[in-house]
Design an enzyme around this catalytic site. Structure first.
Site, mmCIF file in Angstrom:
data_model
loop_
_atom_site.group_PDB
_atom_site.id
_atom_site.type_symbol
_atom_site.label_atom_id
_atom_site.label_comp_id
_atom_site.label_asym_id
_atom_site.label_seq_id
_atom_site.Cartn_x
_atom_site.Cartn_y
_atom_site.Cartn_z
ATOM 1 N N SER A 260 -8.759 11.552 2.205
ATOM 2 C CA SER A 260 -8.248 10.518 3.102
ATOM 3 C C SER A 260 -8.095 11.053 4.514
ATOM 4 O O SER A 260 -7.305 11.959 4.768
ATOM 5 C CB SER A 260 -6.891 10.006 2.594
ATOM 6 O OG SER A 260 -6.237 9.297 3.630
ATOM 7 N N ASP B 247 -15.322 2.343 3.508
ATOM 8 C CA ASP B 247 -15.093 0.946 3.886
ATOM 9 C C ASP B 247 -16.324 0.061 3.659
ATOM 10 O O ASP B 247 -16.249 -1.156 3.858
ATOM 11 C CB ASP B 247 -14.665 0.867 5.359
ATOM 12 C CG ASP B 247 -13.276 1.469 5.573
ATOM 13 O OD1 ASP B 247 -12.484 1.505 4.608
ATOM 14 O OD2 ASP B 247 -12.994 1.915 6.697
ATOM 15 N N ARG C 66 0.828 -1.220 0.000
ATOM 16 C CA ARG C 66 0.000 0.000 0.000
ATOM 17 C C ARG C 66 0.861 1.268 0.000
ATOM 18 O O ARG C 66 1.933 1.303 0.589
ATOM 19 C CB ARG C 66 -0.944 -0.037 1.210
ATOM 20 C CG ARG C 66 -1.885 -1.237 1.124
ATOM 21 C CD ARG C 66 -2.813 -1.312 2.298
ATOM 22 N NE ARG C 66 -3.725 -0.189 2.341
ATOM 23 C CZ ARG C 66 -4.578 0.038 3.342
ATOM 24 N NH1 ARG C 66 -4.597 -0.785 4.377
ATOM 25 N NH2 ARG C 66 -5.387 1.065 3.305
HETATM 26 C C1 S3P Z 1 -9.548 5.416 8.278
HETATM 27 C C2 S3P Z 1 -9.644 6.081 7.092
HETATM 28 C C3 S3P Z 1 -9.982 5.444 5.820
HETATM 29 C C4 S3P Z 1 -10.546 4.039 6.012
HETATM 30 C C5 S3P Z 1 -9.791 3.265 7.056
HETATM 31 C C6 S3P Z 1 -9.842 3.976 8.379
HETATM 32 C C7 S3P Z 1 -9.167 6.160 9.493
HETATM 33 O O1 S3P Z 1 -8.825 5.376 5.020
HETATM 34 O O2 S3P Z 1 -10.548 3.334 4.795
HETATM 35 O O3 S3P Z 1 -10.343 1.962 7.212
HETATM 36 O O4 S3P Z 1 -9.340 5.641 10.604
HETATM 37 O O5 S3P Z 1 -8.708 7.299 9.351
HETATM 38 P P1 S3P Z 1 -8.413 6.637 4.105
HETATM 39 O O6 S3P Z 1 -8.375 7.787 5.002
HETATM 40 O O7 S3P Z 1 -7.049 6.364 3.542
HETATM 41 O O8 S3P Z 1 -9.472 6.715 3.050
#
Ligand code: S3P
Length: 443
Positions: free
Chosen positions: A174, A326, A129
């Site tokens: 994000s 998610d 990733r």
């Molecule tokens: C999260 C943000 C999301 C999500 C992850 C949890 C977090 O990812 O997919 O399961 O706790 O900030 P992204 O911020 O990269 O979209």
């Protein structure tokens, strides 16, 4: 369910009506943040309802490695003696964040403005990733960073000696990028500003405020602008972690597609940065009743009663993607039993989750007799009266792909098997007993 080295296949079969109450575990996002902010506060933070999934336990171990005292005092009850902003010690070992993108990205942010060095690693999924999205803004604070080619783990960060605050536009929606920048900003003097074009989950901002930091959020022409005033003394808190709406999505979806079902799911988040799945379900004609609206751990929640429903396909707009990022795997699973097609727009970020979730869902659905179309950033599922099932799905170390297909198997003609249910333990360790107690035939 512990994730042993050996893959753990599991099958779900057509089940009778689901009933009862689904007490889903604590919110994963809030759990990570409670441990990290607890470690950055001065004194003892007490946490209840912590998700004791592997992802969060890896973050607890990391906070110990940075010098915080972290103890489990009872089921879901944890105590964190923090070392204060800027007080992290240099870890003696490599920090292994396992499967957790949230864990590794937030912790990198939290240490990047302290003059210590740490190396981060993870499992095969996490090692694929992108980390450049985090290391780029952290370098602007003055941290020195080396990564494997392509910005991949392992990553080594030498924290900035004299950190500078930054002003940063997140290049993709994000919460992990936003949160890493805000956590780094804690130990930089002056104002750190993050601007996001689309709102993403705001747990970091809420919790920072709870711990006594000054955080201001404004809606501007450029999007949502969050300003953090650096070098606060964080005050320890008592954090009651609310239940996880992303975990709740699985029993909710199961009740919607298994005829005759009616279940109750207490304490589902109504935070508008997390509720896109439930908004979409309502548009699909789902029978959802919300009761008892209240506040839990600084988050708006309500109890949800969900009954089996005839669903219709919908178009999910790109602007909603961040608020249900998610939940697209489980949405695409149940969309296969809706009338007409469901089109999910603006979901390109799914390609860099625990797996390429567009590809994993598309291949798994096709294998089970469902017609799908994909582009780089959209997924279309053609609904049908029944789903054939009968196939084994490759889950690519992705907990949500595994749970999505186990839910679909409860209403398909022939059983659906997932090649490895082990990773479910990262986010929902009691998934299997909880689903079985509702009446799901999984084994
Ligand atoms: C999260 C943000 C999301 C999500 C992850 C949890 C977090 O990812 O997919 O399961 O706790 O900030 P992204 O911020 O990269 O979209």
């Amino acid at each position: 369910m512990s994730h042993a080295d050996q893959p753990m296949p599991l099958s779900a079969r057509r089940s009778g009506p689901l009933s009862g109450q689904a007490l889903v575990p604590g919110d994963k996002s809030v759990s990570h943040r409670a441990l990290i902010l607890g470690a950055l506060a001065v004194g003892e933070t007490r946490i209840t309802g912590l998700l004791e999934g592997k992802d969060v336990l890896d973050t607890a171990a990391a906070m110990r490695a940075f010098g915080a005292r972290v103890d489990r005092t009872g089921p879901g009850e944890w105590s964190v003696h923090g070392v204060g902003v800027g007080g992290f010690a240099e870890p003696e070992q490599v920090i292994d964040c396992g499967n957790s993108g949230t864990g590794v990205r937030l912790i990198m942010g939290a240490m990047a403005t302290t003059p210590i060095t740490a190396t981060f690693t993870g499992d095969a999924s996490l090692s694929r990733r992108p980390m450049g999205r985090i290391t780029e803004p952290l370098a602007l604070f003055g941290a020195e960073i080396t990564a494997r080619d392509g910005g991949l783990l392992p990553v080594t960060i030498r924290g900035a000696v004299d950190p500078l605050p930054i002003r940063y536009h997140t290049p993709v929606a994000s919460a992990q990028i936003k949160s890493a920048v805000l956590l780094a900003g804690l130990n930089a003097p002056g104002e750190t500003v993050v601007i996001e074009a689309e709102p993403t989950r705001d747990h970091t901002e809420r919790m920072l405020t709870g711990f006594g930091a000054q955080v201001r959020t404004e809606v501007t022409d450029e999007g949502r602008m969050i300003t953090l005033y650096g070098q606060p003394e964080l005050r320890p808190q008592t954090v009651a972690v609310p239940r996880d709406p992303s975990s709740a999505a699985f029993p909710v979806a199961a009740a919607l597609i298994v005829p005759g079902s009616a279940i109750r799911v207490p304490g589902v988040s109504r935070n508008p940065t997390r509720d896109g799945f439930y908004v979409t379900l309502a548009e699909m004609g789902a029978d959802l009743t919300w009761e008892n609206d209240r506040d839990e751990g600084g988050e708006p929640v309500a109890d949800l009663i969900v009954r089996h429903s005839s669903l219709r396909g919908v178009e999910v707009p790109a602007e909603r993607a961040a608020s249900m990022i998610d939940e697209f795997p489980i949405l695409s699973a149940i969309a296969s039993l809706a009338t007409g097609r469901t089109v999910m727009h603006g979901v390109g970020e799914l390609r860099v989750k625990e797996s390429d979730r567009i590809d994993a869902m598309a291949r798994g659905l096709e294998a089970n007799g469902v017609t799908v179309e994909e582009t780089r950033d959209s997924l279309t599922v053609h609904g049908r009266d029944t789903v054939a099932g009968g196939a084994t799905v490759a889950t690519h170390l992705d907990h949500r792909i595994a749970m999505s297909f186990l839910v679909l198997g409860l209403a398909s003609e022939a059983p659906i098997t997932v090649d490895d249910a082990g990773p479910i333990a990262t986010s929902f360790p009691d998934f299997l007993p909880l689903m079985r107690a509702l009446g799901a035939d999984i084994g």
